[in-house]
Design a protein around this motif. Structure first.
Motif, PDB file in Angstrom:
ATOM      1  N   GLY A   1       3.118   9.190   1.714  1.00 29.07           N
ATOM      2  CA  GLY A   1       1.686   9.115   1.397  1.00 29.07           C
ATOM      3  C   GLY A   1       0.829   8.617   2.549  1.00 29.07           C
ATOM      4  O   GLY A   1      -0.407   8.717   2.508  1.00 29.07           O
TER       5      GLY A   1
ATOM      6  N   LYS B   1       0.854   4.119  -2.819  1.00 24.95           N
ATOM      7  CA  LYS B   1       0.387   5.453  -2.436  1.00 24.95           C
ATOM      8  C   LYS B   1       1.450   6.508  -2.732  1.00 24.95           C
ATOM      9  O   LYS B   1       1.121   7.648  -3.108  1.00 24.95           O
ATOM     10  CB  LYS B   1       0.022   5.450  -0.946  1.00 24.95           C
TER      11      LYS B   1
ATOM     12  N   TYR C   1       1.111   7.283  -6.329  1.00 26.26           N
ATOM     13  CA  TYR C   1      -0.179   7.945  -6.556  1.00 26.26           C
ATOM     14  C   TYR C   1      -0.070   9.431  -6.199  1.00 26.26           C
ATOM     15  O   TYR C   1      -0.463  10.310  -6.970  1.00 26.26           O
ATOM     16  CB  TYR C   1      -1.257   7.267  -5.704  1.00 26.26           C
TER      17      TYR C   1
ATOM     18  N   THR D   1      -5.017   6.763   6.495  1.00 26.77           N
ATOM     19  CA  THR D   1      -4.732   5.921   5.321  1.00 26.77           C
ATOM     20  C   THR D   1      -4.459   4.471   5.685  1.00 26.77           C
ATOM     21  O   THR D   1      -4.474   3.602   4.815  1.00 26.77           O
ATOM     22  CB  THR D   1      -3.517   6.450   4.528  1.00 26.77           C
TER      23      THR D   1
ATOM     24  N   LYS E   1       0.829  -1.210   0.000  1.00 22.94           N
ATOM     25  CA  LYS E   1       0.000   0.000   0.000  1.00 22.94           C
ATOM     26  C   LYS E   1       0.865   1.262   0.000  1.00 22.94           C
ATOM     27  O   LYS E   1       0.590   2.237  -0.708  1.00 22.94           O
ATOM     28  CB  LYS E   1      -0.928   0.018   1.232  1.00 22.94           C
TER      29      LYS E   1
END
Ligand SMILES: *Cc1c(COP(=O)(O)O)cnc(C)c1O
Length: 391
Positions: free
Chosen positions: A263, A109, A112, A268, A105
């Protein structure tokens, strides 16, 4: 009728009721020399006084609060890990496969947020093991683990270790990260050569990718450095830790640089139990012992002794054993007979070893094993080899 415990394990006919240092004890008092350490979990052996004290002291004060509140034991463990490693920050979970989840993840992220949402692919290697979650089995990609569990989490590219041409060719504008165990555990105690880890680091730097090391099995002093990648002189951007860090308490962590973790802002990611006071108190006690130069020097000395004795064993029994492999006290004996037969013969000699892929038996003793116990272990392995060649 299905057993009350879901029958996903092939268990050996052994039941232990007590542990003392390098020894596991059955109810009738039979003592087994433990070269498995709960699969590299009991890094300080069984019932280490410092861990028993940390656990019981914390149990009497406070077990769990959730991460809705500040947890000083968690801060202390994170501070220690940050001080001892490449990392700027740490997240705590309960297992290796959860560490894999966050590593994946976090890498996605990062890209992203960097305006490159197409960079989702993570390059992994055959023989790897990253746990049994949906991300973990997709990451490893072996048929044995994934068959029947589709659709698999997409975005993993599987390569063979040692094939630098394929690695170069696999990097594209979709690549986010390379994920690798510096020493493969389940895959058969295969140490990735330093030069190969260095090449992965260089490729990640060149292409702006993140390097993820899975040190769930090879970390926490197992190879004679606090983390195995230190031998290669390169650092990852993200690292997965579990097993030894809790010394037997379920504890995992993801360590990361500030950049790689950028991120992962509030909301999150999270965990109910991860980093609770009980687990982190034990984790701190483990690090107090292991992250000590003198302790690690002893691990290296004992590893040298054990390896030397094992080389002798292999030379004595070329029809049973093919080679010794691994690093530090993360050792493997590649077998010529069926590895499961060697493990089973070990039980008859009151010796615990752990099978791995590639027909290897793993020797992952507590890092606190003594010289006498190493000698005894090799004596028993010798007797096992004699049994197997007479049969
Ligand atoms: C054991 C292991 C895992 C999975 O850890 P769990 O705690 O069983 O989820 C992941 N990666 C490696 C390298 C391991 O050895």
């Amino acid at each position: 009728m299905i057993p009350s415990v879901l029958p996903t394990y092939n268990r050996a006919p052994l039941t232990f009721v007590k542990g003392e240092g390098t020894w596991l004890i059955e109810a009738d008092g039979r003592r087994f020399l433990d070269l498995g350490a709960g699969i590299a979990v009991n890094a300080l052996g069984h019932a280490h006084p410092a861990l028993v004290k940390a656990l019981t002291d914390q149990a009497q004060a406070l077990w769990h609060t959730s991460n809705l509140y500040h947890i000083p034991q968690q801060d202390a463990l994170a501070d220690r890990l940050v001080a001892e490693t490449f990392a700027d920050t740490a997240f705590f979970c309960n297992s290796g496969t959860e560490a894999c989840e966050l590593a994946v993840k976090m890498a996605r992220k990062y890209f992203y947020d960097a305006g490159q949402p197409e960079r989702v692919e993570i390059i992994t290697f055959s023989g790897s093991f990253h746990g049994r979650s949906s991300a973990g089995i997709a990451a490893a990609g072996s048929e044995k683990m994934t068959k029947g569990f589709g659709p698999l989490l997409p975005g993993f590219v599987h390569l063979d270790l040692g094939d630098s041409e394929a690695l170069n060719a696999a990097i594209s504008d979709k690549t986010a990260a390379i994920m690798v165990e510096p020493v493969q555990g389940e895959g058969g105690i295969r140490a990735v050569p330093d030069a190969e880890l260095q090449q992965m680091r260089a490729l990640c730097d060149e292409h702006g990718l993140l390097l993820i090391f899975d040190e769930v099995q090879c970390g926490v002093g197992r190879t004679g450095r606090l983390f195995a990648h230190e031998w290669a002189g390169v650092t990852p951007d993200i690292m997965m830790v579990a097993k030894g860090i809790g010394g037997g308490f379920p504890l995992g962590a993801v360590l990361a640089t500030e950049k790689a973790a950028s991120g992962m802002t509030a909301g999150t990611h999270g965990s109910t139990y991860g980093g609770n006071p009980l687990g982190c108190a034990v984790g701190c006690a483990v690090l107090d012992v292991v992250a000590d130069e003198a302790f690690l020097a002893e691990v290296n000395r004992k590893a040298g002794l054990m390896r030397q004795r094992l080389e002798g064993l292999v030379a004595e029994h070329p029809e049973v054993f093919e080679e010794v492999r691994g690093a530090g006290l993360m050792l493997g004996l590649k077998c010529k007979v069926v590895n499961a037969d060697v493990v089973a013969a070990g039980y008859a000699h009151d010796l615990i070893t752990v099978p791995a892929a590639d027909n290897v038996i793993r020797l992952l003793p507590p890092l606190t094993i003594s010289d006498d116990e190493i000698a005894e272990a090799v004596t028993r392995l010798d007797a096992i080899a004699r049994d197997l060649t007479q049969a």
